[in-house]
Design a protein around this motif. Structure first.
Motif, PDB file in Angstrom:
ATOM      1  N   ILE A 199       0.854  -1.015   0.086  1.00  0.00           N
ATOM      2  CA  ILE A 199      -0.106  -0.041   0.022  1.00  0.00           C
ATOM      3  C   ILE A 199       0.954   1.286  -0.061  1.00  0.00           C
ATOM      4  O   ILE A 199       0.479   2.217  -0.831  1.00  0.00           O
ATOM      5  N   ALA A 200       1.855   1.004   0.881  1.00  0.00           N
ATOM      6  CA  ALA A 200       2.727   2.385   0.869  1.00  0.00           C
ATOM      7  C   ALA A 200       3.399   2.606  -0.492  1.00  0.00           C
ATOM      8  O   ALA A 200       3.783   4.010  -0.779  1.00  0.00           O
ATOM      9  N   GLU A 201       3.874   1.677  -1.220  1.00  0.00           N
ATOM     10  CA  GLU A 201       4.376   1.833  -2.553  1.00  0.00           C
ATOM     11  C   GLU A 201       3.615   2.457  -3.571  1.00  0.00           C
ATOM     12  O   GLU A 201       3.757   3.105  -4.355  1.00  0.00           O
ATOM     13  N   SER A 202       2.096   2.323  -3.294  1.00  0.00           N
ATOM     14  CA  SER A 202       1.078   2.966  -4.085  1.00  0.00           C
ATOM     15  C   SER A 202       0.951   4.253  -3.647  1.00  0.00           C
ATOM     16  O   SER A 202       0.175   5.058  -4.520  1.00  0.00           O
ATOM     17  N   GLY A 203       1.344   4.734  -2.744  1.00  0.00           N
ATOM     18  CA  GLY A 203       1.086   6.266  -2.426  1.00  0.00           C
ATOM     19  C   GLY A 203       0.055   6.434  -1.553  1.00  0.00           C
ATOM     20  O   GLY A 203      -0.204   7.635  -1.346  1.00  0.00           O
ATOM     21  N   GLU A 204      -0.866   5.498  -1.101  1.00  0.00           N
ATOM     22  CA  GLU A 204      -2.091   5.852  -0.545  1.00  0.00           C
ATOM     23  C   GLU A 204      -1.840   5.662   0.843  1.00  0.00           C
ATOM     24  O   GLU A 204      -2.116   4.636   1.814  1.00  0.00           O
ATOM     25  N   TYR A 205      -1.484   6.853   1.638  1.00  0.00           N
ATOM     26  CA  TYR A 205      -1.162   6.827   3.093  1.00  0.00           C
ATOM     27  C   TYR A 205      -2.243   6.592   3.807  1.00  0.00           C
ATOM     28  O   TYR A 205      -2.122   5.916   4.884  1.00  0.00           O
ATOM     29  N   GLU A 206      -3.255   7.009   3.475  1.00  0.00           N
ATOM     30  CA  GLU A 206      -4.594   6.905   4.217  1.00  0.00           C
ATOM     31  C   GLU A 206      -4.858   5.320   4.323  1.00  0.00           C
ATOM     32  O   GLU A 206      -5.257   4.843   5.392  1.00  0.00           O
ATOM     33  N   MET A 207      -4.717   4.866   3.331  1.00  0.00           N
ATOM     34  CA  MET A 207      -4.905   3.227   3.326  1.00  0.00           C
ATOM     35  C   MET A 207      -4.136   2.533   4.337  1.00  0.00           C
ATOM     36  O   MET A 207      -4.523   1.563   4.614  1.00  0.00           O
ATOM     37  N   VAL A 208      -2.819   3.112   4.218  1.00  0.00           N
ATOM     38  CA  VAL A 208      -1.838   2.555   5.061  1.00  0.00           C
ATOM     39  C   VAL A 208      -2.204   2.762   6.448  1.00  0.00           C
ATOM     40  O   VAL A 208      -2.040   1.787   7.351  1.00  0.00           O
TER      41      VAL A 208
END
Length: 820
Positions: A199-208
């Motif tokens: 998830i972090a690699e996708s850049g979606e910090y809220e999902m992290v």
């Protein structure tokens, strides 16, 4: 490795493995090799087998049943590589594995920890291109009920997650996590970390953050890697508050980071600009005696230095050394840069010498900081001397250092050395740019050698180096100062021909230059052309014309232009307004200066302290103390820093109009506010008391009483001066001497005069005249004449007031003699 495969009959293969073939036909279909079977007996390494599809027999055997395949796999459970090859082999000849066969294969691989085979099995099963096989959740649920050990189940889930991440995107993988959890199976922390990383690699910090919170909801304790992934993602999103919350949770859970973890956390805070927090956390980490990477130290030092918190940065450098980290060039570089920026050359040199003493080699950047500091402090000679010193030491010189040295030579007027440096650059393989050529052009313009400046400009063009707006502005200013009007217009045309539109600053420089060169009419022509044409930031043009008029002495024209521009909704810059206020006050147009201040305030621009002081002083000189007081109050209400000078101006105004009481009250108010009076403020009050004594209100008091009161007031003020350790200067002594003379204390007046001489102060004409007047008023003409001669002998020319005092005393003496 890929194993060689030789055709064998299934029956012979099973006999070799001592397995009874259950209803299998004696027809060739398997291509497992004997070498594979032997090698796999004792092997559990995933890399020992990579089975290729088998060759089909010419005739298809009877269909295999799930029970027989399960039994065969069960017999091969201690040989996972062969079991996996058999599983793949049967699949390649068309057998459709079901829940039971997959479960058996998973049992074998999970117990033998064959991760690569398990991931490969799951990847094929969950692949979208393969619609065969059991549903993955059913398989997980069956394995949950039959696996026997939680460890085997956890291993299986880990492999499934890894396979899903390989085949699907973030959202699909996260969805699988939720479905597995609903089965009552909790993926391991390792699996959650895989998900968080994806998830972090996708850049979606809220999902992290959501996944991290879900992880805690299933009663899992995050580890060091979990925190590293989550905090790194949040730092990238500049979510410092969320990072600090995660940090607090980590502390509560008792998770201890290693050197790399702490360093990454500190670096993340610095990347977000939170140097103060990074510094605080670093202090805690140091107290726990955890080593921190040098990069983290350097980044925090860099941030502290940028915020000019240099004392803390220096302590951090000391702590870094105590932690065993070898000092490097970066920490010293940050400190040297910052001290040079603030002009503290002593501290900058101290750190430079400390750096050298540690055996750290300097570089061109550090040297440029030092040389720029010398230049900033006006120490041009030191710039040249240190440049030559570093040059002789063999230091690599870059373009910046050459430019600093060239600028220093230009400011010294040594253009030959500057040109030699330019040629030295070329011979050394460095290509001069527009900055270097502009530096030379500016140097020649400062010397008034405009022809040489033109030659450098032409050389710049021949070298295919495009001048920028700064170059053109400098050259235009040089033309204007030299009175080369046509050259200025030609230069403006040249700019436009080369696609560079002159801006308002260019025209402003030309206008001011024309005015300073005595070409006011040309400045007006250019101003009218540009104003009619229109230009961005036209207020720069208006400001230039106002300053041009003021420089030419046309204060009324400057004022009229200011008013016209203000009515159009524009306002000239702050400097032009201040200069206009000053010149209006100087020529006595106090109302005009007041109007300029009012217009500035209407445009939400507050005049500076100097402008207020000039306006207040002008009203005081005119005796209009009411308006002076109004502007003083306005100044205070707007929160400007009112210093002792402004108070003294107002006190002096009150004293001149005979309002000594208000001057004294203002003095008390000033001291109560913590503003320390200076010798001028005391001199104003001393003079005020003297004038008050001589005013009409004192005529009803006996002469002896007046002298006593004057002496008492002066002694009170002198005592206050002494308490504040303020020594009288020549004007102050002059007022005291004048007061003593008018109170008829001539002996004390002479003592004050001698005291002034003993302190090394040189009396001026006013001091001599005050004492001469005292002698004359008492009829001691001979002493007055002696003092006049002493005054002349000391090289002080008597002024008109001195001769007027002497003439009046002679007339009085003559009149007395005639009467006798």
């Amino acid at each position: 490795m890929v194993l060689c495969r030789q055709p064998k009959h299934v029956f012979e293969w099973c006999i070799h493995l001592r397995i009874a073939p259950l209803g299998l036909p004696c027809r060739p279909f398997s291509v497992l090799t004997a070498s594979a079977s032997v090698q796999s007996d004792y092997s559990s390494d995933d890399d020992k087998l990579n089975c290729a599809p088998s060759e089909f027999a010419r005739k298809r055997p009877r269909a295999l049943c799930s029970a027989s395949v399960v039994q065969t796999l069960h017999c091969l459970k201690r040989r996972p590589a062969i079991a996996f090859a058999y599983f793949k082999d049967t699949q390649s000849i068309g057998f459709n594995h079901d829940l039971s066969t997959y479960s058996e294969m998973i049992q074998i691989l999970s117990h033998s920890r064959q991760g690569k085979m398990m991931v490969s099995l799951f990847s094929e099963l969950v692949s979208s291109s393969n619609g065969k096989g059991p549903e993955i959740l059913s398989l997980v649920d069956h394995h949950r009920r039959t696996c026997g050990t939680p460890y085997s189940l956890s291993f299986t889930i880990d492999c499934l997650i890894k396979a899903y991440i390989t085949c699907y995107d973030v959202h699909a993988t996260k969805c699988l996590f939720g479905r597995i959890c609903r089965l009552g199976v909790v993926p391991s922390v390792w699996a959650w970390n895989l998900l968080l990383k994806l998830i972090a690699e996708s850049g979606e910090y809220e999902m992290v953050l959501t996944a991290y919170n879900e992880m805690k909801c299933v009663q899992l304790t995050p580890d060091v890697y979990t925190f590293a992934i989550v905090t790194r993602s949040l730092f990238q999103a500049k979510k410092v508050a969320e990072v600090l919350q995660v940090w607090a949770e980590m502390t509560e859970m008792g998770v201890k980071l290693d050197t790399r973890g702490y360093s990454s956390f500190l670096i993340g805070l610095c990347d977000c600009g939170k140097y103060d927090l990074a510094y605080i956390f670093l202090q805690e980490i140091i107290r726990e005696k955890v080593p921190v990477e040098a990069m983290a130290y350097n980044m925090i030092m860099d941030g502290l230095c940028k915020e000019m918190r240099l004392d803390e940065a220096e302590k951090l450098l000391e702590n870094k050394a105590r932690q065993g980290s070898i000092p490097d060039v970066y920490g010293y570089s940050y400190l040297i840069r910052s001290y040079c920026k603030m002009g503290n050359l002593v501290k900058a040199v101290d750190h430079y010498e400390a750096m050298v003493s540690h055996g750290i080699e300097t570089n061109c950047h550090i040297v440029s900081y030092l040389l720029q500091c010398f230049r900033k402090l006006g120490m041009t000679s030191e710039v040249i001397a240190h440049f030559l010193k570093f040059k002789d030491s063999g230091l690599h010189l870059d373009k910046v250092l050459y430019n600093i040295a060239m600028d220093a030579y230009c400011k010294h007027g040594n253009m030959n050395e500057a040109v030699m440096l330019l040629n030295e650059m070329k011979s050394g393989g460095l290509t001069p740019d527009k900055i270097h050529y502009t530096c030379l052009i500016n140097g020649y313009c400062l010397k008034g050698e405009i022809q040489n400046a033109q030659q450098v400009f032409e050389e710049m063009l021949k070298a295919n180096i495009e001048p920028d707006i700064v170059t053109y502005n400098i050259l235009a200013g040089g033309f204007c100062k030299s009175g080369l009007v046509m050259e200025v217009f030609d230069l403006l045309d040249h700019m436009m021909d080369h696609g560079l539109e002159p801006n308002s600053l260019t025209y402003g420089i030309a206008i001011v230059g024309f005015c300073r060169g005595g070409n006011l009419s040309e400045a007006e022509v250019l101003f009218n052309i540009v104003e009619e044409k229109g230009i961005d930031h036209i207020e720069v043009l208006y400001s230039a014309m106002v300053c041009g008029y003021l420089h030419s002495g046309w204060t009324d024209h400057a004022y009229m232009l200011f008013v016209r521009v203000a009515r159009q909704g524009n306002l000239v810059d702050h400097f032009s307004c201040s200069k206009l206020i000053n010149d209006l006050c100087r020529v006595g147009n106090v109302q005009g200066a007041s109007d300029v201040c009012k217009i500035m305030l209407e445009h939400n621009v507050v005049p500076d302290v100097i402008s207020y002081s000039k306006l207040i002083s002008a009203y005081c000189q005119n005796g209009d103390m009411d308006k002076a007081q109004l502007w003083f109050q306005d100044m205070v209400q707007r929160g400007l820093s009112v210093d002792v000078i402004v108070y003294t101006i107002l006190m002096n105004g009150y004293c001149k109009v005979g309002r000594l009481q208000e001057a004294c009250e203002l003095f008390v108010k000033m001291t109560n506010l913590g503003i320390m009076p200076d010798v001028i403020a005391y001199t104003v009050l001393l003079d005020g008391h003297l004038k008050e004594t001589l005013q009409q209100g004192w005529q009803g008091i006996a002469k002896e009483r007046r002298s006593f009161l004057l002496r008492a007031n002066h002694n009170k003020l002198l005592s206050s001066m002494k308490d504040m350790q303020i020594e009288p200067d020549v004007p102050c002594y002059t007022v005291l001497i004048d007061g003593k003379c008018k109170a008829e204390y001539l002996v004390e007046a002479r003592e004050l005069f001698d005291e002034m001489l003993q302190k090394g102060l040189t009396p001026d004409a006013y001091a001599y005249t005050a004492l001469i007047n005292g002698y004359c008023s008492q009829g001691e003409i001979s002493k007055a004449e002696d003092l006049l001669q002493e005054m002349i002998n000391n090289g002080i020319e008597p002024d008109a007031l001195t001769f007027s005092v002497l003439n009046q005393s002679y007339l009085r003496s003559r009149k007395i003699q005639l009467c006798v």
